[in-house]
Motif scaffolding. Structure first.
Motif, PDB file in Angstrom:
ATOM      1  N   TRP A  17       3.282  27.772 -62.796  1.00 29.38           N
ATOM      2  CA  TRP A  17       3.702  28.031 -64.170  1.00 29.38           C
ATOM      3  C   TRP A  17       3.186  26.902 -65.044  1.00 29.38           C
ATOM      4  N   TYR A  46       0.910  36.611 -66.960  1.00 29.25           N
ATOM      5  CA  TYR A  46       0.359  35.968 -65.762  1.00 29.25           C
ATOM      6  C   TYR A  46      -0.955  36.601 -65.346  1.00 29.25           C
ATOM      7  N   CYS A  58      -0.918  33.003 -58.514  1.00 28.93           N
ATOM      8  CA  CYS A  58      -0.628  33.541 -59.840  1.00 28.93           C
ATOM      9  C   CYS A  58      -0.461  32.374 -60.795  1.00 28.93           C
ATOM     10  N   GLY A  60       1.231  31.759 -64.165  1.00 28.31           N
ATOM     11  CA  GLY A  60       2.173  32.342 -65.109  1.00 28.31           C
ATOM     12  C   GLY A  60       2.370  31.430 -66.290  1.00 28.31           C
TER      13      GLY A  60
END
Length: 72
Positions: A17, A46, A58, A60
């Motif tokens: 993140w 994402y 991923c 995000g």
């Protein structure tokens, strides 16, 4: 997200993140370093990337205030 055709078992999947305003630059840096973009269907919430061995990550966005991913 539905499994992709031909998908093999990955050894690792990482979710990272990052601040909303840095996400696209981080994705671009990962691709420039040899990663591949698997999908940006849910961007800017994402992105899904993979390394040369197929391990997925991923990226995000922290602070994303838009609609839920996949909501149209």
């Amino acid at each position: 997200m539905a499994p992709r055709p031909g998908r093999h078992r990955t050894r690792m999947h990482i979710d990272v993140w990052v601040p909303y305003d840095q996400a696209e630059a981080r994705v671009a840096a990962a691709v420039a370093a040899g990663g591949r973009l698997l999908t940006d269907e849910y961007a800017p919430a994402y992105w899904v990337l993979a390394d040369a061995e197929g391990n997925e990550a991923c990226v995000g966005t922290a602070g994303w205030l838009g609609p839920e991913p996949g909501a149209r």
